[in-house]
Design an enzyme around this catalytic site. Sequence first.
Site, PDB file in Angstrom:
ATOM      1  N   HIS A  90       0.163  -0.245  -1.670  1.00 24.29           N
ATOM      2  CA  HIS A  90       0.263  -1.618  -2.159  1.00 24.29           C
ATOM      3  C   HIS A  90       0.074  -1.691  -3.679  1.00 24.29           C
ATOM      4  O   HIS A  90      -0.462  -0.769  -4.311  1.00 24.29           O
ATOM      5  CB  HIS A  90      -0.803  -2.491  -1.480  1.00 24.29           C
ATOM      6  CG  HIS A  90      -2.200  -2.018  -1.742  1.00 24.29           C
ATOM      7  ND1 HIS A  90      -2.879  -2.294  -2.916  1.00 24.29           N
ATOM      8  CD2 HIS A  90      -3.051  -1.272  -0.996  1.00 24.29           C
ATOM      9  CE1 HIS A  90      -4.077  -1.750  -2.879  1.00 24.29           C
ATOM     10  NE2 HIS A  90      -4.210  -1.110  -1.723  1.00 24.29           N
ATOM     11  N   GLU A 138      -6.867   0.166   5.845  1.00 24.44           N
ATOM     12  CA  GLU A 138      -7.648   1.081   5.036  1.00 24.44           C
ATOM     13  C   GLU A 138      -8.978   1.391   5.713  1.00 24.44           C
ATOM     14  O   GLU A 138      -9.423   0.694   6.631  1.00 24.44           O
ATOM     15  CB  GLU A 138      -7.873   0.481   3.645  1.00 24.44           C
ATOM     16  CG  GLU A 138      -8.685   1.336   2.676  1.00 24.44           C
ATOM     17  CD  GLU A 138      -8.083   2.707   2.387  1.00 24.44           C
ATOM     18  OE1 GLU A 138      -8.106   3.559   3.304  1.00 24.44           O
ATOM     19  OE2 GLU A 138      -7.627   2.933   1.249  1.00 24.44           O
TER      20      GLU A 138
END
Length: 424
Positions: free
Chosen positions: A230, A304
């Site tokens: 990202h 994550e």
Amino acid sequence: MRGLVVEADGGSRGNPGPAGYGAVVRDAASGEPLVERAEYIGVATNNVAEYRGLIAGLRAARELDPDARVHARMDSKLVVEQMSGRWKIKHPDMKPLAAEAAGIFPSGRVTYEWIPRERNKHADRLANEAMDAGRRGEQWEPSASSAALSSSAEDVRAARVVGDAAAGAAKARAALASRTGNAGVSETGGSGAPARAVAAQATLPKSTEVEGAGWGPDLGPPATFVLLRHGETALTPEKRFSGSGDHELSAVGRRQAEAVAAALAERGTIQAIVSSPLKRCRQTAEAVATRLGLDVRIDDGLRETDFGAWEGLTFAEVRERYGDDLDAWLASPKAEPTGGGESFATVARRVAATRDRLVREYRGRTVLVVTHVTPIKTLVRLAIGAPPESLFRMELSAASVSAVAYYADGNASLRLLNDTSHLR
């Protein structure tokens, strides 16, 4: 019914920028070029130029024989997949061009095939000739064309393959297998990917294998994961732990997402998008999806690591407050961050299970996987059989692109790592 082959391409020097297209119509039986078309079209994007090239090629084919059956070949995955009806067309600039192309011949009389750029040299050179002419303030003239000089005997032979592209590829793979006696194969992946050599004596470690797959030379197309980290958040420049926190992209991160979206659209190989559920990934994925006209699928397995009490802290702050826990975490992949976070061993099991499931679902396709530092590094580590401590020896920048190809024979091939050329 006569068979014709249309090869088309388009380009933009700036995307958007000065743009032009090229197209050549070949006789399907002989592979010989019959008609060339090229035009400088002013400022436009690559995709618009590619569609304009297709339209020009189809119109030229119709002028030659309105009753012909046409096989269109392009190195734009986007145009090929959209015209084949497998990808949605969401971009407002693309819809009228696709409709115009679809109306030139009756439905079912045109088939489409993606080809690598190196097999589309004739049309590519025509497009560049048109852009060069535009730079001089002129329009392209057929009498000045040298594009046919780039057509090799192999190009001519390839143009004779009219019909189902997959069947043609299968025949080629079967012929290759018979020549090598199945002792090994060297295969070049799509989009200019490096050749993959497989030898009978060398398999990758078990950690790279898809569950249930035995070793053997796999001549089929892999599941290719284009791994996109990202874009930046407010925490990224300060190198703070931001695992389970649902942070938004910063202004810089949004610009990075748009830059990588433009680069992936130009490359034109993405067929599906899967994203972590966290906002920074979803925002990055949506930027790409808007460009490509695709939907974003959310997969919780791509989230994550949960860094527990370390969330939001810098490494130095964690060292000061939780020094012993940090030492244990650096020494063992089984150690958890303070406060019940996830160990790297736990994350590896989650990511490997997600990988195996997505490989099965996307066999033979190229999927954009938008996720975080630890999942991407874990996928790379498992692909090359590296030890857990290698996670601390990889650089992975915000909005960087990596790629791993997974084959049905259980092998994996690392194609790219931490590419940030689109941000420069």
